[in-house]
Design a protein around this motif. Structure first.
Motif, PDB file in Angstrom:
ATOM      1  N   UNK A 145     -68.170 -24.943 -33.736  1.00 11.73           N
ATOM      2  CA  UNK A 145     -67.279 -25.583 -33.280  1.00 11.73           C
ATOM      3  C   UNK A 145     -65.934 -24.836 -32.697  1.00 11.73           C
ATOM      4  N   UNK A 146     -66.018 -23.570 -33.141  1.00 13.29           N
ATOM      5  CA  UNK A 146     -64.917 -22.593 -32.553  1.00 13.29           C
ATOM      6  C   UNK A 146     -65.362 -21.786 -31.282  1.00 13.29           C
ATOM      7  N   UNK A 147     -66.695 -22.251 -30.683  1.00 14.09           N
ATOM      8  CA  UNK A 147     -67.118 -21.942 -29.385  1.00 14.09           C
ATOM      9  C   UNK A 147     -66.978 -23.086 -28.356  1.00 14.09           C
ATOM     10  N   UNK A 148     -66.241 -23.877 -28.627  1.00 13.42           N
ATOM     11  CA  UNK A 148     -66.106 -25.237 -27.894  1.00 13.42           C
ATOM     12  C   UNK A 148     -64.688 -25.479 -27.753  1.00 13.42           C
ATOM     13  N   UNK A 149     -64.411 -26.561 -27.399  1.00 16.60           N
ATOM     14  CA  UNK A 149     -63.170 -27.475 -27.325  1.00 16.60           C
ATOM     15  C   UNK A 149     -63.343 -28.712 -28.206  1.00 16.60           C
ATOM     16  N   UNK A 150     -62.790 -28.518 -29.505  1.00 15.35           N
ATOM     17  CA  UNK A 150     -63.031 -29.885 -30.436  1.00 15.35           C
ATOM     18  C   UNK A 150     -62.218 -31.093 -29.892  1.00 15.35           C
ATOM     19  N   UNK A 151     -63.247 -31.941 -29.872  1.00 16.93           N
ATOM     20  CA  UNK A 151     -62.826 -33.093 -29.165  1.00 16.93           C
ATOM     21  C   UNK A 151     -61.780 -34.088 -30.225  1.00 16.93           C
ATOM     22  N   UNK A 208     -75.627 -22.040 -28.212  1.00 16.60           N
ATOM     23  CA  UNK A 208     -76.298 -21.124 -28.971  1.00 16.60           C
ATOM     24  C   UNK A 208     -75.936 -20.909 -30.514  1.00 16.60           C
ATOM     25  N   UNK A 209     -74.370 -20.963 -30.692  1.00 18.55           N
ATOM     26  CA  UNK A 209     -73.999 -20.505 -31.811  1.00 18.55           C
ATOM     27  C   UNK A 209     -73.955 -21.794 -33.098  1.00 18.55           C
ATOM     28  N   UNK A 210     -74.042 -23.172 -32.459  1.00 19.79           N
ATOM     29  CA  UNK A 210     -73.753 -24.255 -33.156  1.00 19.79           C
ATOM     30  C   UNK A 210     -72.688 -24.134 -33.924  1.00 19.79           C
TER      31      UNK A 210
END
Length: 122
Positions: free
Chosen positions: A47-53, A43-45
């Motif tokens: 990177x802070x809302x995911x795990x940065x690979x 939804x936000x697009x």
């Protein structure tokens, strides 16, 4: 559950039971599968809302570069510990696979692979 996969990370290491493996070293390939919710990131697009690979790749590369283990199982366990410390609030589960090609044993084969799975949300 959503997943992030990093496939075929390649590292040169000096891991192994035999002295020759620790002196000569060998290439390992590692696969990472992370299970987490990606709904917020979708939804936000952001990177802070995911795990940065890229950060996961750096974490694993650091562990491989600074540690030496007799067993591939030991390496994977240490990586799980690192993932748990860094991503315990986001990560539900992970699967790691490591392949070793230069295995000093008789027979014809491509590689030896060890797969381990851990849950983090229990």
């Amino acid at each position: 559950m959503d997943k992030i996969r990093i496939n075929n990370l390649k590292f040169y290491t000096k891991n192994g039971v035999l002295k020759e493996e620790r002196v000569l070293g060998q290439q390992l390939e590692l696969d990472v599968e992370l299970e987490l919710s990606l709904a917020a990131a979708g939804k936000s697009d952001d990177v802070n809302d995911t795990i940065n690979y890229a950060a996961v790749n750096d974490l694993i590369a650091q562990r491989v570069a600074t540690s030496s283990f007799n067993l591939m199982e030991g390496l994977l366990a240490a990586i799980f510990d690192d993932l748990a410390k860094q991503y315990s609030t986001q990560l539900h589960a992970a699967t790691l696979r490591v392949r070793k090609y230069s295995v000093p044993m008789p027979g014809l084969f491509d590689n030896i692979e060890v797969e381990m799975q851990r849950r983090f949300d229990q």
